[in-house]
Design a protein around this motif. Structure first.
Motif, PDB file in Angstrom:
ATOM      1  N   GLY A  97      18.711  -7.628  -5.093  1.00 19.96           N
ATOM      2  CA  GLY A  97      17.648  -7.491  -6.067  1.00 19.96           C
ATOM      3  C   GLY A  97      16.434  -6.807  -5.474  1.00 19.96           C
ATOM      4  N   ILE A  98      15.647  -6.164  -6.344  1.00 21.79           N
ATOM      5  CA  ILE A  98      14.397  -5.521  -5.944  1.00 21.79           C
ATOM      6  C   ILE A  98      13.283  -6.119  -6.802  1.00 21.79           C
ATOM      7  CG2 ILE A  98      13.135  -3.355  -5.658  1.00 21.79           C
ATOM      8  CD1 ILE A  98      15.827  -1.897  -5.742  1.00 21.79           C
ATOM      9  N   ARG A  99      12.270  -6.625  -6.139  1.00 23.57           N
ATOM     10  CA  ARG A  99      11.167  -7.240  -6.862  1.00 23.57           C
ATOM     11  C   ARG A  99       9.843  -6.652  -6.394  1.00 23.57           C
ATOM     12  NH1 ARG A  99       8.420 -12.312  -6.168  1.00 23.57           N
ATOM     13  NH2 ARG A  99       9.802 -12.824  -4.415  1.00 23.57           N
ATOM     14  N   GLN A 100       8.997  -6.282  -7.345  1.00 22.32           N
ATOM     15  CA  GLN A 100       7.661  -5.793  -7.009  1.00 22.32           C
ATOM     16  C   GLN A 100       6.809  -7.002  -6.624  1.00 22.32           C
ATOM     17  OE1 GLN A 100       7.572  -3.997 -10.965  1.00 22.32           O
ATOM     18  NE2 GLN A 100       6.807  -2.107 -10.041  1.00 22.32           N
ATOM     19  N   VAL A 101       6.388  -7.040  -5.365  1.00 22.84           N
ATOM     20  CA  VAL A 101       5.603  -8.182  -4.895  1.00 22.84           C
ATOM     21  C   VAL A 101       4.125  -7.842  -4.766  1.00 22.84           C
ATOM     22  CG1 VAL A 101       7.521  -9.341  -3.757  1.00 22.84           C
ATOM     23  CG2 VAL A 101       6.196  -7.608  -2.492  1.00 22.84           C
ATOM     24  N   TYR A 102       3.801  -6.569  -4.874  1.00 24.29           N
ATOM     25  CA  TYR A 102       2.397  -6.155  -4.883  1.00 24.29           C
ATOM     26  C   TYR A 102       2.273  -4.841  -5.625  1.00 24.29           C
ATOM     27  CZ  TYR A 102      -2.066  -4.187  -3.398  1.00 24.29           C
ATOM     28  OH  TYR A 102      -3.311  -3.605  -3.402  1.00 24.29           O
ATOM     29  N   VAL A 103       1.377  -4.795  -6.610  1.00 26.78           N
ATOM     30  CA  VAL A 103       1.087  -3.563  -7.348  1.00 26.78           C
ATOM     31  C   VAL A 103      -0.424  -3.350  -7.308  1.00 26.78           C
ATOM     32  CG1 VAL A 103       1.231  -2.348  -9.542  1.00 26.78           C
ATOM     33  CG2 VAL A 103       3.080  -3.892  -8.862  1.00 26.78           C
ATOM     34  N   PRO A 104      -0.901  -2.282  -6.671  1.00 23.34           N
ATOM     35  CA  PRO A 104      -2.336  -2.048  -6.568  1.00 23.34           C
ATOM     36  C   PRO A 104      -2.972  -1.758  -7.929  1.00 23.34           C
ATOM     37  CG  PRO A 104      -1.117  -0.171  -5.715  1.00 23.34           C
ATOM     38  CD  PRO A 104      -0.107  -1.245  -5.983  1.00 23.34           C
ATOM     39  N   GLU A 105      -4.300  -1.893  -7.997  1.00 23.54           N
ATOM     40  CA  GLU A 105      -5.008  -1.706  -9.255  1.00 23.54           C
ATOM     41  C   GLU A 105      -5.186  -0.239  -9.636  1.00 23.54           C
ATOM     42  OE1 GLU A 105      -8.670  -3.826  -9.164  1.00 23.54           O
ATOM     43  OE2 GLU A 105      -7.717  -5.800  -9.008  1.00 23.54           O
ATOM     44  N   HIS A 106      -5.156   0.658  -8.656  1.00 25.55           N
ATOM     45  CA  HIS A 106      -5.321   2.082  -8.987  1.00 25.55           C
ATOM     46  C   HIS A 106      -4.117   2.595  -9.776  1.00 25.55           C
ATOM     47  CE1 HIS A 106      -2.295   3.545  -6.179  1.00 25.55           C
ATOM     48  NE2 HIS A 106      -2.778   2.734  -5.252  1.00 25.55           N
ATOM     49  N   THR A 107      -4.214   3.809 -10.291  1.00 24.83           N
ATOM     50  CA  THR A 107      -3.146   4.377 -11.129  1.00 24.83           C
ATOM     51  C   THR A 107      -2.523   5.631 -10.507  1.00 24.83           C
ATOM     52  OG1 THR A 107      -4.785   5.630 -12.414  1.00 24.83           O
ATOM     53  CG2 THR A 107      -4.143   3.447 -13.243  1.00 24.83           C
ATOM     54  N   VAL A 108      -2.583   5.719  -9.185  1.00 27.19           N
ATOM     55  CA  VAL A 108      -1.999   6.875  -8.492  1.00 27.19           C
ATOM     56  C   VAL A 108      -0.514   6.617  -8.272  1.00 27.19           C
ATOM     57  CG1 VAL A 108      -2.109   8.380  -6.474  1.00 27.19           C
ATOM     58  CG2 VAL A 108      -4.204   7.327  -7.360  1.00 27.19           C
ATOM     59  N   THR A 109       0.310   7.239  -9.104  1.00 29.95           N
ATOM     60  CA  THR A 109       1.748   7.024  -9.044  1.00 29.95           C
ATOM     61  C   THR A 109       2.445   8.106  -8.217  1.00 29.95           C
ATOM     62  OG1 THR A 109       2.172   8.351 -11.010  1.00 29.95           O
ATOM     63  CG2 THR A 109       1.686   5.993 -11.344  1.00 29.95           C
ATOM     64  N   ILE A 110       3.717   7.880  -7.963  1.00 28.78           N
ATOM     65  CA  ILE A 110       4.545   8.900  -7.316  1.00 28.78           C
ATOM     66  C   ILE A 110       4.553  10.179  -8.152  1.00 28.78           C
ATOM     67  CG2 ILE A 110       6.968   9.517  -6.893  1.00 28.78           C
ATOM     68  CD1 ILE A 110       5.782   8.055  -4.565  1.00 28.78           C
ATOM     69  N   GLY A 111       4.697  10.055  -9.457  1.00 30.53           N
ATOM     70  CA  GLY A 111       4.720  11.224 -10.325  1.00 30.53           C
ATOM     71  C   GLY A 111       3.424  12.004 -10.280  1.00 30.53           C
ATOM     72  N   LEU A 112       2.293  11.313 -10.361  1.00 29.31           N
ATOM     73  CA  LEU A 112       0.994  11.980 -10.320  1.00 29.31           C
ATOM     74  C   LEU A 112       0.789  12.658  -8.963  1.00 29.31           C
ATOM     75  CD1 LEU A 112      -2.374  10.723 -11.688  1.00 29.31           C
ATOM     76  CD2 LEU A 112      -2.259  11.571  -9.343  1.00 29.31           C
ATOM     77  N   THR A 113       1.154  11.973  -7.884  1.00 29.44           N
ATOM     78  CA  THR A 113       1.000  12.546  -6.549  1.00 29.44           C
ATOM     79  C   THR A 113       1.833  13.804  -6.399  1.00 29.44           C
ATOM     80  OG1 THR A 113       0.631  10.325  -5.659  1.00 29.44           O
ATOM     81  CG2 THR A 113       1.149  12.054  -4.079  1.00 29.44           C
ATOM     82  N   PHE A 114       3.052  13.772  -6.911  1.00 31.97           N
ATOM     83  CA  PHE A 114       3.925  14.941  -6.836  1.00 31.97           C
ATOM     84  C   PHE A 114       3.313  16.125  -7.575  1.00 31.97           C
ATOM     85  CE2 PHE A 114       7.443  17.552  -8.481  1.00 31.97           C
ATOM     86  CZ  PHE A 114       8.100  17.855  -7.301  1.00 31.97           C
TER      87      PHE A 114
END
Length: 217
Positions: A167-184
Protein backbone atom coordinates in the motif's frame (compact mmCIF):
# COMPACT_ATOMS: atom_id res chain seq x y z
CA UNK A 1 -6.32 1.97 -1.90
CA UNK A 2 -3.20 3.27 -3.64
CA UNK A 3 -0.58 0.55 -4.04
CA UNK A 4 2.44 -0.64 -6.00
CA UNK A 5 1.76 -2.61 -9.15
CA UNK A 6 5.45 -3.44 -9.52
CA UNK A 7 8.97 -2.53 -8.43
CA UNK A 8 11.30 -2.33 -11.44
CA UNK A 9 15.06 -2.34 -12.00
CA UNK A 10 17.27 -2.16 -15.05
CA UNK A 11 20.64 -3.54 -16.08
CA UNK A 12 22.99 -1.85 -18.59
CA UNK A 13 22.29 -2.44 -22.26
CA UNK A 14 23.89 -0.88 -25.37
CA UNK A 15 22.32 2.30 -26.75
CA UNK A 16 23.01 4.74 -29.59
CA UNK A 17 20.84 7.45 -28.04
CA UNK A 18 22.94 8.64 -25.11
CA UNK A 19 26.19 10.44 -24.35
CA UNK A 20 27.39 7.13 -22.91
CA UNK A 21 27.24 3.77 -24.75
CA UNK A 22 24.96 2.03 -22.24
CA UNK A 23 21.61 2.71 -20.58
CA UNK A 24 19.60 1.16 -17.75
CA UNK A 25 16.26 2.53 -18.95
CA UNK A 26 14.89 -0.96 -19.73
CA UNK A 27 13.52 -1.72 -16.28
CA UNK A 28 11.72 -4.98 -15.48
CA UNK A 29 9.55 -6.02 -12.50
CA UNK A 30 11.36 -7.70 -9.62
CA UNK A 31 9.83 -10.53 -7.61
CA UNK A 32 9.84 -10.28 -3.83
CA UNK A 33 11.00 -7.49 -1.49
CA UNK A 34 13.40 -4.85 -2.83
CA UNK A 35 15.61 -2.68 -0.62
CA UNK A 36 15.24 1.09 -0.98
CA UNK A 37 18.16 3.14 0.35
CA UNK A 38 19.61 6.65 0.13
CA UNK A 39 22.00 6.72 -2.85
CA UNK A 40 25.34 8.48 -3.00
CA UNK A 41 25.83 11.96 -4.47
CA UNK A 42 24.99 12.83 -8.06
CA UNK A 43 27.58 11.40 -10.41
CA UNK A 44 27.83 8.08 -8.62
CA UNK A 45 26.04 4.74 -8.72
CA UNK A 46 23.78 3.04 -7.80
CA UNK A 47 20.23 4.41 -7.57
CA UNK A 48 18.11 4.07 -4.44
CA UNK A 49 16.67 0.75 -5.65
CA UNK A 50 18.65 -2.44 -5.05
CA UNK A 51 19.58 -4.14 -8.31
CA UNK A 52 18.91 -1.05 -10.42
CA UNK A 53 21.64 0.54 -12.54
CA UNK A 54 22.16 3.91 -14.17
CA UNK A 55 24.84 4.57 -16.76
CA UNK A 56 24.63 8.30 -17.51
CA UNK A 57 25.52 9.47 -14.00
CA UNK A 58 26.00 13.04 -15.23
CA UNK A 59 22.27 13.45 -15.81
CA UNK A 60 20.72 10.78 -13.60
CA UNK A 61 20.94 9.54 -10.04
CA UNK A 62 21.77 11.16 -6.72
CA UNK A 63 19.51 11.77 -3.70
CA UNK A 64 17.04 13.96 -5.65
CA UNK A 65 16.56 11.19 -8.23
CA UNK A 66 16.81 8.18 -5.96
CA UNK A 67 13.57 6.55 -7.15
CA UNK A 68 11.30 7.28 -10.13
CA UNK A 69 7.55 6.64 -9.98
CA UNK A 70 4.96 6.54 -12.77
CA UNK A 71 1.25 5.80 -12.54
CA UNK A 72 -0.23 2.72 -14.20
CA UNK A 73 -3.25 4.83 -15.13
CA UNK A 74 -1.03 7.19 -17.12
CA UNK A 75 0.76 4.28 -18.79
CA UNK A 76 -2.64 2.93 -19.83
CA UNK A 77 -3.59 6.28 -21.39
CA UNK A 78 -0.35 6.33 -23.33
CA UNK A 79 -0.88 2.71 -24.40
CA UNK A 80 -4.25 3.70 -25.86
CA UNK A 81 -2.78 6.66 -27.72
CA UNK A 82 0.25 4.79 -29.02
CA UNK A 83 -1.63 1.58 -29.82
CA UNK A 84 0.90 -0.65 -28.08
CA UNK A 85 1.35 -2.52 -24.83
CA UNK A 86 3.29 -0.63 -22.16
CA UNK A 87 4.33 -2.99 -19.34
CA UNK A 88 5.41 -1.72 -15.94
CA UNK A 89 8.94 -0.28 -16.07
CA UNK A 90 8.85 0.60 -19.77
CA UNK A 91 9.11 4.34 -19.06
CA UNK A 92 12.17 3.62 -16.95
CA UNK A 93 10.20 3.91 -13.72
CA UNK A 94 11.24 2.07 -10.57
CA UNK A 95 7.76 2.14 -9.07
CA UNK A 96 4.62 1.56 -11.11
CA UNK A 97 1.75 2.82 -8.96
CA UNK A 98 -2.03 2.47 -8.94
CA UNK A 99 -4.62 4.75 -7.38
CA UNK A 100 -2.21 7.64 -6.86
CA UNK A 101 -2.24 11.04 -8.62
CA UNK A 102 1.48 11.29 -9.30
CA UNK A 103 1.20 14.40 -11.50
CA UNK A 104 -0.88 16.13 -8.83
CA UNK A 105 1.52 15.24 -6.01
CA UNK A 106 3.06 18.27 -4.30
CA UNK A 107 6.80 18.87 -4.03
CA UNK A 108 7.75 17.74 -0.52
CA UNK A 109 4.76 15.39 -0.17
CA UNK A 110 5.68 12.14 1.57
CA UNK A 111 4.47 8.62 0.87
CA UNK A 112 4.63 5.66 3.23
CA UNK A 113 5.05 2.49 1.19
CA UNK A 114 4.44 -0.75 3.00
CA UNK A 115 5.17 -0.66 6.71
CA UNK A 116 8.30 1.45 6.85
CA UNK A 117 9.66 3.03 3.66
CA UNK A 118 9.04 6.79 3.35
CA UNK A 119 9.71 8.60 0.07
CA UNK A 120 9.41 12.33 -0.64
CA UNK A 121 8.18 13.83 -3.92
CA UNK A 122 11.07 15.87 -5.31
CA UNK A 123 10.90 16.71 -9.03
CA UNK A 124 9.37 15.76 -12.38
CA UNK A 125 11.17 13.70 -14.98
CA UNK A 126 12.36 15.74 -17.98
CA UNK A 127 12.38 13.63 -21.18
CA UNK A 128 15.70 13.02 -22.93
CA UNK A 129 16.82 11.49 -26.21
CA UNK A 130 17.66 8.20 -24.47
CA UNK A 131 13.98 7.93 -23.48
CA UNK A 132 12.90 8.84 -27.02
CA UNK A 133 15.29 6.37 -28.61
CA UNK A 134 14.21 3.60 -26.25
CA UNK A 135 10.50 4.01 -27.05
CA UNK A 136 11.11 4.56 -30.75
CA UNK A 137 8.19 6.97 -31.13
CA UNK A 138 8.57 9.81 -33.64
CA UNK A 139 8.59 13.23 -31.98
CA UNK A 140 8.39 11.63 -28.54
CA UNK A 141 10.12 14.36 -26.51
CA UNK A 142 7.74 17.03 -27.86
CA UNK A 143 4.70 14.81 -27.42
CA UNK A 144 5.60 13.76 -23.87
CA UNK A 145 6.28 17.39 -22.95
CA UNK A 146 2.98 18.65 -24.35
CA UNK A 147 0.95 16.07 -22.42
CA UNK A 148 2.82 17.06 -19.23
CA UNK A 149 2.33 13.82 -17.28
CA UNK A 150 5.99 13.28 -16.37
CA UNK A 151 6.05 11.02 -13.33
CA UNK A 152 7.93 11.94 -10.16
CA UNK A 153 11.43 11.56 -8.83
CA UNK A 154 11.50 10.73 -5.12
CA UNK A 155 13.96 11.20 -2.26
CA UNK A 156 14.44 8.44 0.31
CA UNK A 157 13.50 9.70 3.78
CA UNK A 158 13.19 6.36 5.55
CA UNK A 159 14.90 3.35 3.92
CA UNK A 160 13.19 -0.01 3.89
CA UNK A 161 11.90 -2.81 1.70
CA UNK A 162 9.03 -2.57 -0.77
CA UNK A 163 7.34 -5.07 -3.05
CA UNK A 164 4.46 -5.35 -5.49
CA UNK A 165 1.13 -5.07 -3.70
CA UNK A 166 2.39 -2.78 -0.93
CA UNK A 167 0.00 0.00 0.00
CA UNK A 168 0.94 3.65 -0.53
CA UNK A 169 -0.28 6.23 1.93
CA UNK A 170 0.25 9.99 1.89
CA UNK A 171 1.61 10.76 5.35
CA UNK A 172 2.46 14.40 4.73
CA UNK A 173 1.03 16.89 2.23
CA UNK A 174 2.46 20.44 2.35
CA UNK A 175 0.18 23.49 2.29
CA UNK A 176 1.66 24.98 -0.89
CA UNK A 177 0.23 24.09 -4.32
CA UNK A 178 3.45 23.40 -6.23
CA UNK A 179 2.75 20.06 -7.89
CA UNK A 180 4.81 17.79 -10.11
CA UNK A 181 2.69 18.91 -13.07
CA UNK A 182 3.16 22.62 -12.37
CA UNK A 183 6.91 22.16 -11.84
CA UNK A 184 7.22 20.28 -15.12
CA UNK A 185 5.40 22.99 -17.05
CA UNK A 186 7.52 25.70 -15.40
CA UNK A 187 10.73 23.91 -16.40
CA UNK A 188 9.62 23.21 -19.98
CA UNK A 189 6.79 25.08 -21.73
CA UNK A 190 5.71 27.77 -19.24
CA UNK A 191 8.80 29.48 -17.75
CA UNK A 192 6.59 32.27 -16.42
CA UNK A 193 5.59 29.81 -13.70
CA UNK A 194 9.15 29.46 -12.39
CA UNK A 195 8.81 32.01 -9.54
CA UNK A 196 5.90 30.01 -8.14
CA UNK A 197 8.21 27.08 -7.52
CA UNK A 198 9.83 28.93 -4.61
CA UNK A 199 6.62 28.34 -2.66
CA UNK A 200 7.82 24.74 -2.20
CA UNK A 201 10.57 25.97 0.15
CA UNK A 202 13.39 23.65 1.11
CA UNK A 203 11.76 20.68 -0.62
CA UNK A 204 12.63 22.21 -3.99
CA UNK A 205 15.85 20.70 -5.44
CA UNK A 206 18.82 23.05 -5.19
CA UNK A 207 19.45 23.19 -8.95
CA UNK A 208 15.82 24.17 -9.57
CA UNK A 209 16.01 26.87 -6.91
CA UNK A 210 19.16 28.25 -8.52
CA UNK A 211 17.43 28.41 -11.90
CA UNK A 212 14.47 30.31 -10.46
CA UNK A 213 16.67 32.77 -8.55
CA UNK A 214 18.80 33.37 -11.64
CA UNK A 215 15.67 34.22 -13.63
CA UNK A 216 14.41 36.60 -10.94
CA UNK A 217 17.74 38.44 -10.95
Amino acid sequence: MAHLISVNAGTPAPTEHSDVPYTGIDKRPIDGPVSITVPGPKGTEPTGVAGDRICDTRHHGGPDQAVYAYAREDLDRWAGELGRDLPGGVFGENLTTSGLDVTGARIGERWLIGERTVLEVCAPRIPCRTFAGWLGERGWIKRFTEVAVPGAYLRVIEPGEVCAGDGIRQVYVPEHTVTIGLTFRALTTEPGLLPRLLEAGEALPAHTREKVLHRLQ
